[in-house]
Write a protein that holds these residues in place. Structure first.
Motif, PDB file in Angstrom:
ATOM      1  N   THR A  75       0.625  -1.007   0.040  1.00  0.00           N
ATOM      2  CA  THR A  75      -0.002  -0.065   0.088  1.00  0.00           C
ATOM      3  C   THR A  75       1.021   1.338   0.055  1.00  0.00           C
ATOM      4  OG1 THR A  75      -0.041   0.100   2.426  1.00  0.00           O
ATOM      5  CG2 THR A  75      -1.695  -1.273   1.338  1.00  0.00           C
ATOM      6  N   LYS A  76       0.152   2.379  -0.049  1.00  0.00           N
ATOM      7  CA  LYS A  76       0.957   3.556  -0.336  1.00  0.00           C
ATOM      8  C   LYS A  76       1.628   3.812   1.083  1.00  0.00           C
ATOM      9  CE  LYS A  76      -1.602   7.110  -0.849  1.00  0.00           C
ATOM     10  NZ  LYS A  76      -2.534   8.198  -1.522  1.00  0.00           N
ATOM     11  N   THR A  77       1.127   3.354   2.203  1.00  0.00           N
ATOM     12  CA  THR A  77       1.517   3.214   3.427  1.00  0.00           C
ATOM     13  C   THR A  77       2.741   2.399   4.053  1.00  0.00           C
ATOM     14  OG1 THR A  77      -0.223   2.253   4.389  1.00  0.00           O
ATOM     15  CG2 THR A  77      -0.484   4.776   4.507  1.00  0.00           C
ATOM     16  N   GLY A  78       2.780   1.418   2.776  1.00  0.00           N
ATOM     17  CA  GLY A  78       4.009   0.561   2.930  1.00  0.00           C
ATOM     18  C   GLY A  78       3.384  -0.785   3.763  1.00  0.00           C
ATOM     19  N   SER A  79       2.264  -1.196   3.752  1.00  0.00           N
ATOM     20  CA  SER A  79       1.907  -2.339   4.428  1.00  0.00           C
ATOM     21  C   SER A  79       1.835  -3.304   3.217  1.00  0.00           C
ATOM     22  CB  SER A  79       0.444  -2.180   4.830  1.00  0.00           C
ATOM     23  OG  SER A  79       0.480  -1.540   5.863  1.00  0.00           O
ATOM     24  N   THR A  80       2.445  -4.705   3.573  1.00  0.00           N
ATOM     25  CA  THR A  80       2.512  -5.528   2.567  1.00  0.00           C
ATOM     26  C   THR A  80       1.594  -6.744   2.748  1.00  0.00           C
ATOM     27  OG1 THR A  80       4.376  -6.449   3.763  1.00  0.00           O
ATOM     28  CG2 THR A  80       4.888  -5.006   2.015  1.00  0.00           C
ATOM     29  N   ASN A  81       1.257  -7.609   1.784  1.00  0.00           N
ATOM     30  CA  ASN A  81       0.673  -8.661   1.605  1.00  0.00           C
ATOM     31  C   ASN A  81       0.926  -9.744   0.848  1.00  0.00           C
ATOM     32  OD1 ASN A  81      -1.964 -10.322   2.428  1.00  0.00           O
ATOM     33  ND2 ASN A  81      -2.405  -9.906   0.306  1.00  0.00           N
ATOM     34  N   TYR A  82       1.081 -11.015   1.222  1.00  0.00           N
ATOM     35  CA  TYR A  82       1.789 -12.162   0.290  1.00  0.00           C
ATOM     36  C   TYR A  82       0.951 -13.221   0.206  1.00  0.00           C
ATOM     37  CZ  TYR A  82       6.083  -9.234   0.962  1.00  0.00           C
ATOM     38  OH  TYR A  82       7.102  -8.517   0.957  1.00  0.00           O
ATOM     39  N   ALA A  83       0.912 -13.969  -0.915  1.00  0.00           N
ATOM     40  CA  ALA A  83       0.044 -15.040  -1.116  1.00  0.00           C
ATOM     41  C   ALA A  83       1.015 -16.115  -0.122  1.00  0.00           C
ATOM     42  CB  ALA A  83       0.305 -15.480  -2.691  1.00  0.00           C
ATOM     43  N   ASP A  84       0.268 -17.146   0.363  1.00  0.00           N
ATOM     44  CA  ASP A  84       1.014 -18.074   1.136  1.00  0.00           C
ATOM     45  C   ASP A  84       2.015 -18.687   0.403  1.00  0.00           C
ATOM     46  OD1 ASP A  84      -2.044 -19.010   2.825  1.00  0.00           O
ATOM     47  OD2 ASP A  84      -0.710 -17.315   3.169  1.00  0.00           O
ATOM     48  N   SER A  85       1.947 -18.807  -0.853  1.00  0.00           N
ATOM     49  CA  SER A  85       2.726 -20.025  -1.485  1.00  0.00           C
ATOM     50  C   SER A  85       4.242 -19.033  -1.672  1.00  0.00           C
ATOM     51  CB  SER A  85       2.440 -19.961  -3.047  1.00  0.00           C
ATOM     52  OG  SER A  85       1.996 -18.990  -3.598  1.00  0.00           O
ATOM     53  N   VAL A  86       4.329 -17.776  -1.501  1.00  0.00           N
ATOM     54  CA  VAL A  86       5.578 -17.122  -1.627  1.00  0.00           C
ATOM     55  C   VAL A  86       6.186 -16.381  -0.303  1.00  0.00           C
ATOM     56  CG1 VAL A  86       4.788 -16.546  -4.059  1.00  0.00           C
ATOM     57  CG2 VAL A  86       4.496 -14.876  -2.184  1.00  0.00           C
ATOM     58  N   LYS A  87       5.337 -16.619   0.688  1.00  0.00           N
ATOM     59  CA  LYS A  87       5.638 -15.875   1.836  1.00  0.00           C
ATOM     60  C   LYS A  87       7.082 -16.733   2.316  1.00  0.00           C
ATOM     61  CE  LYS A  87       1.252 -14.931   3.996  1.00  0.00           C
ATOM     62  NZ  LYS A  87       0.402 -15.142   5.174  1.00  0.00           N
ATOM     63  N   GLY A  88       7.986 -15.635   3.008  1.00  0.00           N
ATOM     64  CA  GLY A  88       9.246 -15.999   3.060  1.00  0.00           C
ATOM     65  C   GLY A  88      10.431 -16.127   2.163  1.00  0.00           C
ATOM     66  N   ARG A  89       9.874 -16.032   1.017  1.00  0.00           N
ATOM     67  CA  ARG A  89      10.753 -16.287  -0.442  1.00  0.00           C
ATOM     68  C   ARG A  89      10.730 -14.884  -1.144  1.00  0.00           C
ATOM     69  NH1 ARG A  89       9.585 -19.843  -4.341  1.00  0.00           N
ATOM     70  NH2 ARG A  89       7.307 -19.803  -4.022  1.00  0.00           N
ATOM     71  N   PHE A  90       9.473 -14.177  -1.262  1.00  0.00           N
ATOM     72  CA  PHE A  90       9.574 -13.324  -2.216  1.00  0.00           C
ATOM     73  C   PHE A  90       9.291 -11.867  -1.069  1.00  0.00           C
ATOM     74  CE2 PHE A  90       7.325 -15.158  -6.219  1.00  0.00           C
ATOM     75  CZ  PHE A  90       8.384 -15.895  -6.081  1.00  0.00           C
ATOM     76  N   THR A  91       9.868 -10.775  -1.591  1.00  0.00           N
ATOM     77  CA  THR A  91       9.748  -9.545  -0.835  1.00  0.00           C
ATOM     78  C   THR A  91       9.358  -8.386  -1.779  1.00  0.00           C
ATOM     79  OG1 THR A  91      11.361 -10.145   0.826  1.00  0.00           O
ATOM     80  CG2 THR A  91      10.785  -7.752   0.692  1.00  0.00           C
ATOM     81  N   ILE A  92       8.064  -7.582  -1.528  1.00  0.00           N
ATOM     82  CA  ILE A  92       7.937  -6.476  -2.410  1.00  0.00           C
ATOM     83  C   ILE A  92       8.400  -5.277  -1.718  1.00  0.00           C
ATOM     84  CG2 ILE A  92       5.494  -6.345  -1.307  1.00  0.00           C
ATOM     85  CD1 ILE A  92       4.339  -5.569  -3.856  1.00  0.00           C
ATOM     86  N   SER A  93       8.823  -4.126  -2.460  1.00  0.00           N
ATOM     87  CA  SER A  93       9.330  -2.826  -2.027  1.00  0.00           C
ATOM     88  C   SER A  93       8.997  -1.923  -3.005  1.00  0.00           C
ATOM     89  CB  SER A  93      10.759  -3.163  -1.635  1.00  0.00           C
ATOM     90  OG  SER A  93      11.431  -3.261  -2.875  1.00  0.00           O
ATOM     91  N   ARG A  94       9.116  -0.690  -2.623  1.00  0.00           N
ATOM     92  CA  ARG A  94       8.800   0.251  -3.415  1.00  0.00           C
ATOM     93  C   ARG A  94       9.929   1.462  -3.254  1.00  0.00           C
ATOM     94  NH1 ARG A  94       3.255   2.018  -2.086  1.00  0.00           N
ATOM     95  NH2 ARG A  94       3.339   3.617  -3.421  1.00  0.00           N
ATOM     96  N   ASP A  95      10.101   2.260  -4.246  1.00  0.00           N
ATOM     97  CA  ASP A  95      11.020   3.300  -4.093  1.00  0.00           C
ATOM     98  C   ASP A  95      10.321   4.706  -4.714  1.00  0.00           C
ATOM     99  OD1 ASP A  95      13.069   5.590  -4.841  1.00  0.00           O
ATOM    100  OD2 ASP A  95      14.590   3.841  -4.896  1.00  0.00           O
ATOM    101  N   ASN A  96       9.709   5.337  -3.861  1.00  0.00           N
ATOM    102  CA  ASN A  96       8.747   6.453  -4.516  1.00  0.00           C
ATOM    103  C   ASN A  96       9.484   7.388  -5.512  1.00  0.00           C
ATOM    104  OD1 ASN A  96       6.593   5.289  -3.246  1.00  0.00           O
ATOM    105  ND2 ASN A  96       6.962   6.747  -1.359  1.00  0.00           N
TER     106      ASN A  96
END
Length: 122
Positions: free
Chosen positions: A52-73
């Protein structure tokens, strides 16, 4: 319209890593939710991760612990770091922007990139 351009896909062996990038035409701090989705052959498109625009993240169970989403405004870019890749991660990965209000002349809507292919060999 929000233009989204993905890059970073490719062919990798199982256990390897890739980093996907999605550059937006709009300042991403104006976008309520940005995310990555994927679609494997013969399957429906599924959520991988959102931020989200506030930085909250959500992951599918199948990728938790392996994938990381991030943003550079500053770079108007969202990333998906994918580690410990598995053959079942093979899919076309799409960037998504969920804009829930008018931003200048850009109407609210759900916008998609053209996709980038990720292939994980066993």
């Amino acid at each position: 319209q929000v233009q989204l351009v993905e890059s970073g896909g490719g062919l990798v062996q199982a256990g390897g890593s890739l980093r996907l990038s999605c550059v937006a035409s709009l300042n991403i701090f104006s976008i309520d939710v940005m995310g990555w989705y994927r679609q494997a052959p013969g399957k429906q498109r599924e959520l991988v991760a959102t931020i989200t625009k506030t930085g909250s993240t959500n992951y599918a169970d199948s990728v938790k612990g392996r994938f990381t989403i991030s943003r550079d405004n500053a770079k108007k870019t969202v990333y998906l770091q994918m580690n410990s890749l598995k053959p079942e991660d093979t899919a076309v990965y799409y960037c998504n922007a969920d804009l829930r209000r008018w931003v200048l002349t850009t109407p609210p809507g759900n916008y998609w990139g053209q996709g980038t292919q990720v292939t994980v060999s066993s």
